[in-house]
Design an enzyme around this catalytic site. Structure first.
Site, short mmCIF file in Angstrom:
data_model
loop_
_atom_site.label_atom_id
_atom_site.label_comp_id
_atom_site.label_asym_id
_atom_site.label_seq_id
_atom_site.Cartn_x
_atom_site.Cartn_y
_atom_site.Cartn_z
N GLU A 235 0.73 -1.08 0.22
CA GLU A 235 0.01 0.08 -0.27
C GLU A 235 1.32 1.52 0.25
O GLU A 235 1.56 1.55 1.31
CB GLU A 235 -0.75 -0.09 1.55
CG GLU A 235 -2.08 0.83 0.66
CD GLU A 235 -1.87 2.27 1.75
OE1 GLU A 235 -1.24 3.36 0.65
OE2 GLU A 235 -1.96 2.76 2.64
N CYS A 269 -1.92 8.81 3.08
CA CYS A 269 -0.81 8.64 1.22
C CYS A 269 -3.01 9.03 0.36
O CYS A 269 -3.10 9.26 -0.37
CB CYS A 269 -0.81 6.69 0.89
SG CYS A 269 -2.32 5.79 2.62
#
Length: 462
Positions: A235, A269
């Protein structure tokens, strides 16, 4: 010239620059012992019925809530997020525990197939062993819970190498897991350096690797996992685009875009980073957005009146500020913010860059902090083109009063793993989390993460 190997790490309060705690790296023998004990705990844990595992998983969520005050304060002290948002993070993690415990048995139940010639097939999902997680600092509890809870529910053991600046949070989670009834050693924190981490990846008892961090670091971890023939979930970073269309509710769009850019001090993110606004409403949005960002107040994250806390580390602030300067040098303009303030702590004001074009870090790269890139598009088609003109593909957003149209646009054209319509990106336990392109691969949450590290077995009955 030889370099002296660092023997310890220090956690530092980013609001003051003061040292909180010093932790010594574990020697190789201790790391080996912890991996062995985690594997042994796994061999017993995997035999427990999933319902029994689920009760302990739910208890972990309850224990985190019971220790919410201490845990949230520690998170804020170590990485600078607003205390209120640390509390919100713990509540989200408790919800993840509850959802996973309640739905794990359904997601992992055997599947049956009718085959040719009267044969029957059974598909089972079996735990594979010790899963090693390398996690970042920006969500000190959530990043751990996200992979650990699904894997523990599936029957695996879990190792954690947390980011060094939130080591204390990792250690406290280890204590709380045991307090909730999780067998000792099944979830184990390793205080190790990068060289030691590579050895853990290659360890014969470690069966899977999950990593959250930058795309550059992810490439290295993915290669090492691949060389060791071990499955990985990555990720990685992103520069998520939020589209403001002609029929958007501008007041709502401004409110959500500001929240989406500065939530968690902008160090997320899946934060909103590029704001792509169609020409018809560009000037109105720009005026309101810049004012709202300018009005945000920096301050003590432990207090009640700050909108924005400090960045987690001084080097991160320096890197981000250089990205701003490089973007300006290549034609961008600072509409607000953009200057490092004087005084203690690693603060940086909410910043908006205009005239953002390809070739600038504000357009091409991920800026991990409270800096927004404002981009004008001709129309909806052009806005989507710009949104997809990125090597990343984690999340994104669309603001439009026509939700059906926005959902179709998201489904058919947005090249990312997650799209938010008339809101901004936060994790939801029932929904999958993950991206494409340079934002990585694999999914967590929503019943998908629990199957990332299991052995999908085919049993054929004649």
């Amino acid at each position: 010239m030889s370099t002296i190997k660092q023997e310890s790490i220090s956690t530092i309060n980013p609001a003051t620059g003061e040292t909180l705690q010093i932790y010594t790296y574990m020697p190789k023998s201790e790391v080996e012992d912890k991996i062995d004990k985690c594997h042994h705990a796994f061999t017993e844990w995997k035999q427990k019925p999933i319902g029994e595992r689920g009760r302990i998983i739910q208890a972990i969520g309850k224990v985190m809530l019971e220790n919410q005050d201490e845990l949230s304060r520690l998170m804020t002290q170590e990485m600078g997020k607003l205390l209120e948002q640390s509390v919100q993070e713990i509540k989200l993690c408790a919800a993840i525990c509850d959802y996973t415990a309640k739905n794990g048995s359904v997601q992992l139940q055997d599947l049956k197939r009718d085959l040719e010639d009267g044969e029957r097939g059974i598909i089972t999902f079996s735990p594979i062993g010790v899963i090693y997680g390398i996690q970042p600092w920006n969500y000190p509890v959530y990043q751990v819970i996200r992979y650990a809870i699904s894997n523990l529910t599936a029957g695996n053991g879990v190792l954690l190498k947390h980011a060094s600046n939130v080591t204390g949070t990792g250690k406290m989670l280890e204590e709380l897991f045991v307090k909730a009834g999780l067998p000792e050693h099944l979830f184990t924190v390793l205080i190790i350096d990068h060289e030691q981490s590579d050895e853990v990846i290659n360890h014969n008892l470690v069966r899977g690797i999950t990593f959250t961090g930058s795309s550059e670091a992810g490439r290295g971890i993915g290669k090492k996992a691949g060389d060791a023939l071990k499955k990985s979930v990555l990720e990685l970073g992103s520069n998520d685009a939020y589209l403001v269309l002609e029929d958007a509710d501008l007041e709502l769009a401004v409110e959500m875009c500001v929240k989406g850019r500065v939530y968690n001090n902008g160090e997320t993110c899946i934060a909103a980073k590029r704001f792509i606004v169609v020409d018809a409403v560009y000037e109105d949005f720009k005026k309101a957005f810049v004012k709202a960002m300018s009005d945000l107040k920096m301050g003590d994250p432990m207090g009640d009146d700050a909108d924005l806390g400090p960045m987690a580390r001084e080097d991160l602030r320096e890197t981000m500020h250089q990205q701003v300067l490089d973007s300006v040098e290549k034609g961008a303009e600072i509409l607000c913010g953009g200057k490092i303030p004087e005084g203690k702590g690693f603060y940086y004001p909410a910043t908006v860059l205009g005239n953002v074009k390809p070739g600038q870090p504000a357009y091409d790269a991920e800026i991990f902090g409270p800096v927004a890139s404002l981009i004008k598009a001709k129309d909806t088609h052009d806005a989507m083109r710009i949104a997809n003109d990125s090597r990343f593909g984690l999340g994104g957003g669309i603001f439009s009063k026509d939700e059906e149209k926005a959902a179709k646009l998201a489904s058919a054209h947005f090249d990312t793993g997650m799209i938010f319509v008339n809101t901004f990106g936060l994790a939801k336990p029932p929904m999958p989390f993950g991206g494409v392109k340079d934002s990585g691969f694999g999914r967590e949450h929503g019943g998908f993460g629990i199957k990332e590290f299991v052995n999908v077995k085919s049993i054929i009955l004649g």
